[in-house]
Design a protein around this motif. Sequence first.
Motif, PDB file in Angstrom:
ATOM      1  N   ILE A 600       0.825  -1.328  -0.044  1.00 21.34           N
ATOM      2  CA  ILE A 600      -0.035  -0.142  -0.087  1.00 21.34           C
ATOM      3  C   ILE A 600       1.011   1.419  -0.030  1.00 21.34           C
ATOM      4  O   ILE A 600       2.147   1.201  -0.097  1.00 21.34           O
ATOM      5  CB  ILE A 600      -0.940  -0.016   1.185  1.00 21.34           C
ATOM      6  N   HIS A 601       0.248   2.466  -0.048  1.00 23.82           N
ATOM      7  CA  HIS A 601       0.931   3.732   0.279  1.00 23.82           C
ATOM      8  C   HIS A 601       1.885   3.896  -0.867  1.00 23.82           C
ATOM      9  O   HIS A 601       3.237   4.111  -0.530  1.00 23.82           O
ATOM     10  CB  HIS A 601       1.608   3.769   1.721  1.00 23.82           C
ATOM     11  N   GLY A 602       1.608   3.867  -1.919  1.00 28.73           N
ATOM     12  CA  GLY A 602       2.309   4.135  -3.259  1.00 28.73           C
ATOM     13  C   GLY A 602       1.809   4.358  -4.245  1.00 28.73           C
ATOM     14  O   GLY A 602       0.494   3.989  -4.356  1.00 28.73           O
ATOM     15  N   GLU A 603       2.281   5.054  -5.625  1.00 26.30           N
ATOM     16  CA  GLU A 603       1.772   5.140  -6.592  1.00 26.30           C
ATOM     17  C   GLU A 603       1.496   3.955  -7.398  1.00 26.30           C
ATOM     18  O   GLU A 603       2.595   2.959  -7.334  1.00 26.30           O
ATOM     19  CB  GLU A 603       2.522   6.175  -7.565  1.00 26.30           C
ATOM     20  N   PRO A 604       0.542   3.780  -8.153  1.00 28.72           N
ATOM     21  CA  PRO A 604       0.084   2.560  -8.812  1.00 28.72           C
ATOM     22  C   PRO A 604       1.217   1.794  -9.087  1.00 28.72           C
ATOM     23  O   PRO A 604       1.608   0.602  -9.426  1.00 28.72           O
ATOM     24  CB  PRO A 604      -0.977   2.555  -9.896  1.00 28.72           C
ATOM     25  N   SER A 605       2.150   2.502 -10.556  1.00 28.98           N
ATOM     26  CA  SER A 605       3.297   1.895 -11.032  1.00 28.98           C
ATOM     27  C   SER A 605       4.273   1.447 -10.175  1.00 28.98           C
ATOM     28  O   SER A 605       4.909   0.299 -10.362  1.00 28.98           O
ATOM     29  CB  SER A 605       3.709   2.707 -12.047  1.00 28.98           C
ATOM     30  N   LYS A 606       4.597   2.089  -8.972  1.00 29.28           N
ATOM     31  CA  LYS A 606       5.613   1.727  -8.158  1.00 29.28           C
ATOM     32  C   LYS A 606       5.017   0.455  -7.284  1.00 29.28           C
ATOM     33  O   LYS A 606       6.009  -0.354  -7.075  1.00 29.28           O
ATOM     34  CB  LYS A 606       6.016   2.799  -7.146  1.00 29.28           C
ATOM     35  N   ILE A 607       3.700   0.428  -6.880  1.00 30.53           N
ATOM     36  CA  ILE A 607       3.439  -0.602  -6.334  1.00 30.53           C
ATOM     37  C   ILE A 607       3.560  -1.895  -7.079  1.00 30.53           C
ATOM     38  O   ILE A 607       3.907  -3.064  -6.657  1.00 30.53           O
ATOM     39  CB  ILE A 607       2.023  -0.705  -5.923  1.00 30.53           C
ATOM     40  N   ILE A 608       2.956  -1.756  -8.212  1.00 28.28           N
ATOM     41  CA  ILE A 608       3.186  -2.987  -9.435  1.00 28.28           C
ATOM     42  C   ILE A 608       4.582  -3.582  -9.419  1.00 28.28           C
ATOM     43  O   ILE A 608       4.701  -4.689  -9.665  1.00 28.28           O
ATOM     44  CB  ILE A 608       2.384  -2.541 -10.692  1.00 28.28           C
ATOM     45  N   SER A 609       5.260  -2.661  -9.903  1.00 21.14           N
ATOM     46  CA  SER A 609       6.962  -2.918 -10.100  1.00 21.14           C
ATOM     47  C   SER A 609       7.315  -3.794  -8.747  1.00 21.14           C
ATOM     48  O   SER A 609       8.182  -4.579  -8.934  1.00 21.14           O
ATOM     49  CB  SER A 609       7.835  -1.765 -10.199  1.00 21.14           C
ATOM     50  N   LEU A 610       7.248  -3.117  -7.615  1.00 20.38           N
ATOM     51  CA  LEU A 610       7.568  -3.852  -6.208  1.00 20.38           C
ATOM     52  C   LEU A 610       7.184  -5.028  -6.085  1.00 20.38           C
ATOM     53  O   LEU A 610       7.828  -6.153  -5.764  1.00 20.38           O
ATOM     54  CB  LEU A 610       7.302  -2.896  -5.290  1.00 20.38           C
ATOM     55  N   ALA A 611       5.659  -5.298  -6.270  1.00 22.20           N
ATOM     56  CA  ALA A 611       5.122  -6.498  -5.955  1.00 22.20           C
ATOM     57  C   ALA A 611       5.820  -7.822  -7.275  1.00 22.20           C
ATOM     58  O   ALA A 611       5.958  -8.874  -6.612  1.00 22.20           O
ATOM     59  CB  ALA A 611       3.680  -6.421  -6.481  1.00 22.20           C
ATOM     60  N   THR A 612       6.029  -7.111  -8.177  1.00 26.58           N
ATOM     61  CA  THR A 612       6.147  -8.127  -9.224  1.00 26.58           C
ATOM     62  C   THR A 612       7.748  -8.590  -8.889  1.00 26.58           C
ATOM     63  O   THR A 612       8.157  -9.756  -8.816  1.00 26.58           O
ATOM     64  CB  THR A 612       6.746  -7.343 -10.558  1.00 26.58           C
ATOM     65  N   SER A 613       8.521  -7.829  -8.279  1.00 29.90           N
ATOM     66  CA  SER A 613      10.004  -8.172  -7.796  1.00 29.90           C
ATOM     67  C   SER A 613      10.067  -9.068  -6.598  1.00 29.90           C
ATOM     68  O   SER A 613      10.699  -9.839  -6.489  1.00 29.90           O
ATOM     69  CB  SER A 613      10.952  -6.655  -7.482  1.00 29.90           C
ATOM     70  N   ILE A 614       9.270  -8.753  -5.819  1.00 36.36           N
ATOM     71  CA  ILE A 614       8.896  -9.546  -4.546  1.00 36.36           C
ATOM     72  C   ILE A 614       8.534 -11.107  -4.799  1.00 36.36           C
ATOM     73  O   ILE A 614       9.224 -11.962  -4.356  1.00 36.36           O
ATOM     74  CB  ILE A 614       7.957  -8.992  -3.313  1.00 36.36           C
ATOM     75  N   GLU A 615       7.385 -11.277  -5.577  1.00 35.41           N
ATOM     76  CA  GLU A 615       6.856 -12.391  -5.693  1.00 35.41           C
ATOM     77  C   GLU A 615       8.333 -13.223  -6.834  1.00 35.41           C
ATOM     78  O   GLU A 615       8.398 -14.630  -6.466  1.00 35.41           O
ATOM     79  CB  GLU A 615       5.821 -12.207  -6.811  1.00 35.41           C
ATOM     80  N   LEU A 616       8.988 -12.588  -7.596  1.00 34.94           N
ATOM     81  CA  LEU A 616       9.849 -13.124  -8.393  1.00 34.94           C
ATOM     82  C   LEU A 616      10.981 -13.387  -7.708  1.00 34.94           C
ATOM     83  O   LEU A 616      11.337 -14.726  -7.774  1.00 34.94           O
ATOM     84  CB  LEU A 616      10.437 -12.364  -9.915  1.00 34.94           C
ATOM     85  N   TYR A 618      11.499 -13.524  -3.973  1.00 40.12           N
ATOM     86  CA  TYR A 618      11.407 -14.244  -2.698  1.00 40.12           C
ATOM     87  C   TYR A 618      10.077 -15.434  -2.675  1.00 40.12           C
ATOM     88  O   TYR A 618       9.865 -15.848  -1.814  1.00 40.12           O
ATOM     89  CB  TYR A 618      11.070 -13.026  -1.738  1.00 40.12           C
ATOM     90  N   LYS A 619       9.289 -15.265  -3.793  1.00 37.57           N
ATOM     91  CA  LYS A 619       8.272 -16.417  -3.759  1.00 37.57           C
ATOM     92  C   LYS A 619       7.463 -16.218  -2.901  1.00 37.57           C
ATOM     93  O   LYS A 619       6.857 -17.356  -2.271  1.00 37.57           O
ATOM     94  CB  LYS A 619       8.907 -17.598  -3.956  1.00 37.57           C
ATOM     95  N   ILE A 620       6.949 -14.920  -2.342  1.00 39.72           N
ATOM     96  CA  ILE A 620       6.041 -14.823  -1.387  1.00 39.72           C
ATOM     97  C   ILE A 620       4.726 -14.109  -2.011  1.00 39.72           C
ATOM     98  O   ILE A 620       4.831 -13.277  -2.746  1.00 39.72           O
ATOM     99  CB  ILE A 620       6.261 -13.804  -0.248  1.00 39.72           C
ATOM    100  N   THR A 621       3.425 -14.737  -1.657  1.00 41.78           N
ATOM    101  CA  THR A 621       2.291 -13.998  -2.556  1.00 41.78           C
ATOM    102  C   THR A 621       2.179 -12.675  -2.093  1.00 41.78           C
ATOM    103  O   THR A 621       2.031 -12.269  -0.795  1.00 41.78           O
ATOM    104  CB  THR A 621       0.976 -14.890  -1.841  1.00 41.78           C
ATOM    105  N   THR A 622       1.833 -11.868  -3.079  1.00 43.18           N
ATOM    106  CA  THR A 622       1.966 -10.302  -2.716  1.00 43.18           C
ATOM    107  C   THR A 622       0.615  -9.891  -3.457  1.00 43.18           C
ATOM    108  O   THR A 622       0.451 -10.148  -4.592  1.00 43.18           O
ATOM    109  CB  THR A 622       3.167  -9.641  -3.756  1.00 43.18           C
ATOM    110  N   ILE A 623      -0.058  -9.122  -2.522  1.00 47.81           N
ATOM    111  CA  ILE A 623      -1.267  -8.547  -2.708  1.00 47.81           C
ATOM    112  C   ILE A 623      -1.412  -7.031  -2.903  1.00 47.81           C
ATOM    113  O   ILE A 623      -0.657  -6.512  -2.205  1.00 47.81           O
ATOM    114  CB  ILE A 623      -2.473  -8.913  -1.839  1.00 47.81           C
ATOM    115  N   ILE A 624      -2.161  -6.508  -4.080  1.00 47.81           N
ATOM    116  CA  ILE A 624      -2.187  -5.088  -4.339  1.00 47.81           C
ATOM    117  C   ILE A 624      -3.770  -4.621  -4.128  1.00 47.81           C
ATOM    118  O   ILE A 624      -4.559  -5.032  -5.313  1.00 47.81           O
ATOM    119  CB  ILE A 624      -1.752  -4.842  -5.731  1.00 47.81           C
TER     120      ILE A 624
END
Length: 634
Positions: A600-616, A618-624
């Motif tokens: 949360i607490h981020g602009e859409p493009s930044k959140i999507i980018s971070l979520a993609t990197s975390i899942e790739l 660390y293999k942790i389910t990431t929800i937006i």
Amino acid sequence: MSFVEIENKVKAILSGIEIVKVNYEGPNLCIYVKRPTEDVIDMIGEVAKTLKKRVILRVDPSNRASEKTASKVIREVLSDVEDVVFENNGDVYIYLAKPLREKEIKSATREIFVKTGWRAVIESGVPKDRVKLPTHEIVGVRHIFHGAYAQRVELMESLARYIHQEPVVKEGPITVTFLGAAMEVGRSAILVSTTESNVLLDCGLKPAQNDEEFPLLDLIDIDRLDAVVLTHAHMDHVGCLPFLFKYGYKGPVYMTDPTKYQAFILLSDYVELKEREGLQPSYSKADIETVIYHTITLDYEEVTDIAPDIKLTFYDAGHEIGSAMAHLHIGNGRYNILYTGDFKYGKTRLLNRAVNKFKRVEMLIMESTYGGRDDVQPPRVEAENALAKHVSDAVTRGGKVLIPAFSTGRGQEILYILNKMMEGGLIPRVPVYVDGMIVETLNVYLMYPHYLNPEVAEEIYGGVNPFTTSGSVVIVDRAKRVEDRINQVAKIAQSEEPAVIIAPHGMLNGGPVVDYFAQLAHDERNKLIFVSYQAEGTLGRRILNGEREFVIKSLVGGESKINMRMEVVSIPGFSGHSDRRELMKYVEHMEPKPKKIVLIHGEPSKIISLATSIELKYKITTIIPKVGERIRAL
């Protein structure tokens, strides 16, 4: 465990101690003993450890010293006592005129208890310094708190009945609803719900140039809201809190001691600025006062029952003094949520790095302000060198430097750095004017050194004000009358001498900084230096995007068109938020690893980018989530 069982355990642990009464007071277990002795103090820790409760020890009124006698003893035990306030429940609040180390406070508290039978609550003061800070807001908080003693007693009695009852349903669903700050920055508000309880994490506004957006508070049943947890005192996290009380919330707000003072200062300033601009604020000062006497303060890593099925623990977030990550332990080990609030996973000049080790965490709700792939901030030393260069350049050409800064956090950090630079001869010695709520909140940094990093804390404990030692810092005690205030700002802005001015708001969307900006913007010798995040829709973001002509409303010039010629510089590296690299490292280093991460607490493009990197990685389910969305945790 029933109350009778708890009472029996207390009596068993305190065997040989004459116990008068055991009862609940809010989230606390209160034990009243007949006589104040060293032995009972030594044994009380075992009670807290065994029962996993916050325990308060008091003495039966018949064995307490008179207020006159106790006051004399207090002044014998402690020097530089500024004020003493006795309360009917057996607590005595002692306000000092100097900072005191934690171990010294504990020792004095113990001695006062044994000698007088009063439970001492000791609050450090500000070191004596030639630069005097205004303290009327600090004193105001204390007056509100003590003046509402009857209301506080009523609140604690009500909480005691609610918190310590056995949950009726122990295996129901756990949901998290995002009322704001989802795919956006601002209006942080998260509702955590179980079958038994509803807890709101933060309640902020979304900053904008002409108006603010509120969280979706209509999704909350105020009558069923059991607690509010405040992570820190920035308007995008606290700005809507008095609004809750205005519309009927009657429960507690949990926060740290520094956050209590800072929240009052910021919220009061918000109302005053709205009224000064001829606008109707969304709540009144009376609503802010209500927040204060509904506040229960907690220290870091102090486990506290806040509902029949929820325990709260605060951890250092490293974002500003007193900022906290909120850990919710739900049920008897059923589920654990960590909400970071705003956090910094890196040591700064004033603060420690955010905590990353916990007993259990199933869900991590993490801010993503700087989550974009390119949001990597330079090392602090580079940022400080850039600041020194830009300040020196402007001063050398006879200009003034205007630094918009948040009242809590960046304002104090930048002041500390500039003061040290001038003291060390790294930049020219020119006046550094500090205006707005940065001045009042500076008191909080000096009152609570143990919330700062050890190096700064030691300076303060040694009687030094590390923000003013250069002799160049000028505190602007804001004039109350509008005419006097206009003259005050004009005198500083229109003087011929070079200077640095630090003033809020950090995004240039209101506050004293706009008054200075209106007078300095036309002169190309002057320089505007941004040192913090500029949210979409704010004047700061518009300037960074290249706008140079706009209409602003200031106290000095009213509504006026600005043709901006002053130089604009943005220096990354001073943010109190974790950058992309630190966010990823936090997930990597966190113990234990969460099963789910919610960004949360981020602009859409930044959140999507971070979520993609975390899942790739660390293999942790990431929800937006989206604003208004409810997700099921369990």
